[in-house]
Design an enzyme around this catalytic site. Structure first.
Site, PDB file in Angstrom:
ATOM      1  N   GLY A  31       0.757  -1.245   0.000  1.00  0.00           N
ATOM      2  CA  GLY A  31       0.000   0.000   0.000  1.00  0.00           C
ATOM      3  C   GLY A  31       0.782   1.285   0.000  1.00  0.00           C
ATOM      4  O   GLY A  31       0.208   2.362  -0.187  1.00  0.00           O
TER       5      GLY A  31
ATOM      6  N   GLU B 235       3.793  -6.977   1.533  1.00  0.00           N
ATOM      7  CA  GLU B 235       3.298  -7.285   0.189  1.00  0.00           C
ATOM      8  C   GLU B 235       3.291  -6.038  -0.691  1.00  0.00           C
ATOM      9  O   GLU B 235       2.234  -5.606  -1.165  1.00  0.00           O
ATOM     10  CB  GLU B 235       1.863  -7.833   0.292  1.00  0.00           C
ATOM     11  CG  GLU B 235       1.710  -9.042   1.190  1.00  0.00           C
ATOM     12  CD  GLU B 235       0.253  -9.334   1.556  1.00  0.00           C
ATOM     13  OE1 GLU B 235      -0.619  -8.471   1.323  1.00  0.00           O
ATOM     14  OE2 GLU B 235      -0.001 -10.429   2.074  1.00  0.00           O
ATOM     15  N   PRO B 236       4.445  -5.429  -0.928  1.00  0.00           N
ATOM     16  CA  PRO B 236       4.451  -4.218  -1.750  1.00  0.00           C
ATOM     17  C   PRO B 236       4.230  -4.550  -3.222  1.00  0.00           C
ATOM     18  O   PRO B 236       4.771  -5.544  -3.725  1.00  0.00           O
ATOM     19  CB  PRO B 236       5.867  -3.665  -1.536  1.00  0.00           C
ATOM     20  CG  PRO B 236       6.697  -4.890  -1.287  1.00  0.00           C
ATOM     21  CD  PRO B 236       5.805  -5.850  -0.536  1.00  0.00           C
ATOM     22  N   GLY B 237       3.435  -3.734  -3.887  1.00  0.00           N
ATOM     23  CA  GLY B 237       3.229  -3.904  -5.321  1.00  0.00           C
ATOM     24  C   GLY B 237       3.645  -2.637  -6.043  1.00  0.00           C
ATOM     25  O   GLY B 237       4.742  -2.521  -6.582  1.00  0.00           O
ATOM     26  N   ARG B 238       2.747  -1.659  -5.973  1.00  0.00           N
ATOM     27  CA  ARG B 238       2.954  -0.385  -6.657  1.00  0.00           C
ATOM     28  C   ARG B 238       4.335   0.232  -6.381  1.00  0.00           C
ATOM     29  O   ARG B 238       5.012   0.695  -7.291  1.00  0.00           O
ATOM     30  CB  ARG B 238       1.866   0.586  -6.191  1.00  0.00           C
ATOM     31  CG  ARG B 238       1.832   1.899  -6.939  1.00  0.00           C
ATOM     32  CD  ARG B 238       0.875   2.867  -6.258  1.00  0.00           C
ATOM     33  NE  ARG B 238      -0.443   2.315  -6.004  1.00  0.00           N
ATOM     34  CZ  ARG B 238      -1.447   2.336  -6.869  1.00  0.00           C
ATOM     35  NH1 ARG B 238      -1.297   2.902  -8.041  1.00  0.00           N
ATOM     36  NH2 ARG B 238      -2.612   1.796  -6.563  1.00  0.00           N
TER      37      ARG B 238
ATOM     38  N   TYR C  97      -9.746   5.655 -11.846  1.00  0.00           N
ATOM     39  CA  TYR C  97      -9.451   6.249 -10.534  1.00  0.00           C
ATOM     40  C   TYR C  97      -9.119   7.739 -10.625  1.00  0.00           C
ATOM     41  O   TYR C  97      -8.543   8.286  -9.675  1.00  0.00           O
ATOM     42  CB  TYR C  97      -8.208   5.605  -9.900  1.00  0.00           C
ATOM     43  CG  TYR C  97      -8.096   4.120  -9.884  1.00  0.00           C
ATOM     44  CD1 TYR C  97      -9.080   3.316  -9.304  1.00  0.00           C
ATOM     45  CD2 TYR C  97      -6.956   3.496 -10.400  1.00  0.00           C
ATOM     46  CE1 TYR C  97      -8.921   1.945  -9.258  1.00  0.00           C
ATOM     47  CE2 TYR C  97      -6.795   2.118 -10.344  1.00  0.00           C
ATOM     48  CZ  TYR C  97      -7.778   1.358  -9.784  1.00  0.00           C
ATOM     49  OH  TYR C  97      -7.608   0.005  -9.728  1.00  0.00           O
TER      50      TYR C  97
ATOM     51  N   CYS D 188     -13.988   5.161 -28.426  1.00  0.00           N
ATOM     52  CA  CYS D 188     -15.232   5.928 -28.528  1.00  0.00           C
ATOM     53  C   CYS D 188     -15.921   6.021 -27.175  1.00  0.00           C
ATOM     54  O   CYS D 188     -16.954   5.401 -26.931  1.00  0.00           O
ATOM     55  CB  CYS D 188     -16.132   5.296 -29.574  1.00  0.00           C
ATOM     56  SG  CYS D 188     -15.325   5.318 -31.170  1.00  0.00           S
TER      57      CYS D 188
HETATM   58  C1  LIG Z   1      -3.161  -5.093  -3.909  1.00  0.00           C
HETATM   59  C2  LIG Z   1      -2.638  -5.733  -2.698  1.00  0.00           C
HETATM   60  C3  LIG Z   1      -1.332  -5.483  -2.278  1.00  0.00           C
HETATM   61  C4  LIG Z   1      -0.403  -4.523  -2.987  1.00  0.00           C
HETATM   62  O1  LIG Z   1      -0.808  -3.198  -2.840  1.00  0.00           O
HETATM   63  P1  LIG Z   1       0.148  -2.024  -3.380  1.00  0.00           P
HETATM   64  O2  LIG Z   1      -0.624  -0.793  -3.122  1.00  0.00           O
HETATM   65  O3  LIG Z   1       0.355  -2.259  -4.821  1.00  0.00           O
HETATM   66  O4  LIG Z   1       1.406  -2.091  -2.611  1.00  0.00           O
HETATM   67  C5  LIG Z   1      -0.866  -6.156  -1.167  1.00  0.00           C
HETATM   68  N1  LIG Z   1      -1.650  -7.024  -0.486  1.00  0.00           N
HETATM   69  C6  LIG Z   1      -2.927  -7.280  -0.846  1.00  0.00           C
HETATM   70  C7  LIG Z   1      -3.732  -8.235  -0.075  1.00  0.00           C
HETATM   71  C8  LIG Z   1      -3.461  -6.639  -1.964  1.00  0.00           C
HETATM   72  O5  LIG Z   1      -4.727  -6.872  -2.313  1.00  0.00           O
END
Ligand SMILES: *Cc1c(COP(=O)(O)O)cnc(C)c1O
Length: 421
Positions: free
Chosen positions: A239, A273-276, A316, A344
């Site tokens: 997050g 759990e980093p993604g972004r 978003y 379109c």
């Molecule tokens: C989407 C998600 C993440 C990653 O969130 P980011 O904002 O991309 O870091 C981590 N854990 C869970 C359970 C998610 O659904």
């Protein structure tokens, strides 16, 4: 910081000039930088150094095999939300004991697949899911480690569509009501209760909501241990936000310091759990201007990329900085423009009301911060083929997803007997 910079007035991805890349692969295309992926992963890992941690990259942000493999080589595990993602991380070489299975709607067949192929942990989000998992594990004489995702009812202060930690959201089980779910889990065959999980949303730009949620999670661990559970894992989710050119999110090191403070003395393995944070700034979308269309109020810059390629602005109201590939193009008098695609839909706007010097037809533009929740959300709306994805490393580049061909696009449809000739 990323590795997309001007050299002699020409935007490069690491050491690869983007005009040459556009010539080689066509437009639009996503481009990922290996050095930026590595850098972001290392900064995050270093911010947590000294703690007992596991980092599980949230694959849903960008599930390209080359991206997953690059991060796995840095030591990352994977946080997955579907069987498809499990298959992808296997293909990318992530070991089963480094995979966490998250998500509110895991099906029994997905559970069985995960148990058969091996998994570190399930993050369970409801009692019905818990019962289903127990059944599936029992049927295989297996036992599975779980964390239960609690919902701390904390406002992440982010866009409502990516906020997940309020009690009105579908995610997790409200705390402290979840105590009874832990008690139930302890009685179920095939289930080993190991941890508490939390994830309150995405693109957080303040530490406060994290800190409030983490304090609740730490208290939950203590309470659950008092209740007799052997909790030795705390999954703090992802997050952490990234700068899209506007807000200035907290640094990973401030985040790490806060985590250390809040979890001091807990004696728990911490999971993230980093993604972004890892992938967003490691990717760009390169597009070519088709037409420049002046109108009374503003100028429309119509590009060959559209909302089907990058839906974040439409979905978003996300902001992506737009820059020209040729730096000289940014020196003219600024005008207010909308950068739009050919789809379109009025909502097909990649960037709205930008004061930039107006590009010319055939110019290349770049939408920055397009590595996360971008290519993964693409569709073929308007029968537009999925675009190419390219990864660079130094002077080298490789196509890591081929541009979809029209043959492939058409091959997914079949005619029923009664319409066949
Ligand atoms: C989407 C998600 C993440 C990653 O969130 P980011 O904002 O991309 O870091 C981590 N854990 C869970 C359970 C998610 O659904």
């Amino acid at each position: 910081m990323d590795h997309f910079t001007y050299k002699n007035g020409v935007l490069h991805a690491e050491d690869v000039p983007l005009p040459a890349l556009a010539e080689a692969v066509g437009t639009p295309f996503y481009c990922y930088s290996t050095a930026t992926l590595q850098r972001h992963y290392r900064i995050f890992a270093e911010a947590l150094a000294g703690l007992d941690v596991g980092i599980y990259y949230a694959v849903k942000a960008n599930d390209n095999l080359a991206v997953i493999r690059t991060l796995a080589n840095e030591g990352a595990g994977a946080d997955v939300v579907s069987e498809g993602e499990i298959r992808k991380v296997h293909a990318a070489g992530v070991a089963p004991d480094k995979i966490v299975f998250s998500g509110v709607g895991k099906t029994r067949s997905e559970m069985a697949f995960a148990l058969e192929t091996g998994i570190l942990q399930f993050n369970v989000e409801s009692e019905p899911e818990l019962e289903a998992l127990s059944d599936v594990a029992q049927a295989r004489n297996a036992s599975v480690d779980i964390a239960i995702r609690i919902n701390p009812d904390v406002d992440a202060g982010t866009h409502h569509k990516i906020s997940t930690g309020r009690k009105e959201n579908k995610f997790g089980i409200p705390w402290p009501e979840a105590r009874s779910t832990f008690a139930k889990a302890a009685t179920l065959p095939g289930i080993n209760v190991r941890g508490v999980a939390i994830h309150i949303g995405s693109q957080l730009t303040q530490l406060g909501p994290f800190e409030r949620a983490f304090e609740i999670a730490v208290d939950a661990v203590r309470q659950l241990r008092n209740d007799g559970h052997q909790i030795d894992r705390l999954d703090l989710g992802g997050g952490l936000g990234v700068p899209y050119g506007v807000a200035d999110p907290p640094s990973p090191s401030d985040y790490g310091d806060m985590v250390k403070r809040v979890t001091a003395g807990l004696d728990c393995r911490l999971m993230f759990e980093p993604g972004r944070l890892i992938v967003a700034n490691a990717g760009i979308l390169v597009t070519r201007v088709i037409y420049v269309k002046p109108s009374a109020d503003k100028t429309f810059v119509i590009t060959d990329a559209a909302m089907n390629d990058l839906i974040r602005p439409t979905l978003y109201s996300a902001y992506h900085e737009v820059i020209p590939v040729l730096q000289a193009r940014s020196t003219g008098t600024p005008r207010t423009v909308d950068i739009v695609g050919p789809v379109c839909e009025t909502g097909d706007i990649l960037a709205e009301n930008r004061d930039i010097s107006v590009p010319l037809a055939d110019d290349l533009l770049v939408l920055r911060t397009a590595g996360a929740y971008a290519a993964v959300m693409a569709s073929t709306y308007n029968a537009r083929p999925l675009v190419a994805e390219v990864m660079v490393r130094g002077t080298a580049h490789a196509v890591v997803r081929e541009r979809q061909t029209y043959e492939a696009l058409l091959s997914t449809n079949t005619l029923p007997d009664w319409l066949s000739p």
